[in-house]
Scaffold this motif. Structure first.
Motif, short mmCIF file in Angstrom:
data_model
loop_
_atom_site.label_atom_id
_atom_site.label_comp_id
_atom_site.label_asym_id
_atom_site.label_seq_id
_atom_site.Cartn_x
_atom_site.Cartn_y
_atom_site.Cartn_z
N GLU A 168 -10.90 6.34 14.40
CA GLU A 168 -11.20 5.97 13.01
C GLU A 168 -11.64 4.52 12.90
OE1 GLU A 168 -6.72 5.61 13.43
OE2 GLU A 168 -8.21 7.11 13.96
N ASP B 142 -16.22 11.89 5.32
CA ASP B 142 -15.42 11.68 6.52
C ASP B 142 -14.03 12.29 6.32
OD1 ASP B 142 -15.49 9.46 9.03
OD2 ASP B 142 -13.50 10.08 8.37
N ASP C 156 -11.20 11.27 7.30
CA ASP C 156 -10.21 10.23 7.00
C ASP C 156 -10.63 9.56 5.69
OD1 ASP C 156 -8.61 7.97 6.80
OD2 ASP C 156 -8.63 7.58 8.97
N GLN C 157 -10.15 10.11 4.59
CA GLN C 157 -10.55 9.65 3.27
C GLN C 157 -10.17 8.20 2.99
OE1 GLN C 157 -12.43 11.20 0.42
NE2 GLN C 157 -13.16 11.71 2.46
#
Length: 156
Positions: free
Chosen positions: A13, A42, A44-45
């Motif tokens: 990330e 994405d 991973d908000q």
């Protein structure tokens, strides 16, 4: 096998965040909405919204006194949708642009805005009315003191 000097691998990330920031820094205005939308997809908000928030800060600062600001903000509003943090940040940049462009604003908008807004306002605005308001009614001692210093600096 890695050597002891290699250090730990960068988490995925972190790499994506850096790539998002690089892409946003270099995006053409016409492609910006598409890229922002892609980044917001994405998985991973938190990371995605952080990258977009940083981009909003960078772009808004550049456009603050530009006549293109309202159109840009309108476009970004459509792209970011219902994301509370991004919506609030863009709304506060819009108020900063309104004041910076000497358009009508209400004192309550400034005094009721977030701490972030008030800190950013005393950093970027030159409006005597806004600085006087924040010098007298800023939420924190830091905001009041900075606004006071900025007022004095404008007078000398």
């Amino acid at each position: 096998m890695s050597s002891p000097t290699d250090g730990p691998a960068e988490p995925d990330e972190h790499h994506r965040y850096a790539c998002h920031l690089q892409a946003l820094a270099n995006v053409d205005a016409d492609d910006e909405p598409t890229l922002v939308n892609e980044i917001l997809q994405d998985p991973d908000q938190v990371m995605a919204e952080s990258a977009v928030a940083r981009h909003i800060d960078d772009r808004a600062r550049l456009l603050l006194t530009d006549e293109r600001f309202p159109g840009w903000a309108h476009t970004m509003t459509g792209v970011i949708g219902e994301r509370d943090f991004l919506t609030r940040r863009l709304t506060e940049w819009t108020l900063l642009a309104t004041i910076a462009q000497d358009k009508p604003w209400a004192p309550a908008q400034v005094t009721e805005a977030s701490d972030w807004f008030q800190r950013k306002a005393v950093e970027v605005l030159t409006s005597p009315d806004a600085l006087a308001l924040l010098a007298g009614q800023g939420r924190t001692r830091r905001v009041r003191a900075t606004a006071e210093r900025r007022q004095v600096r404008r007078l000398t």
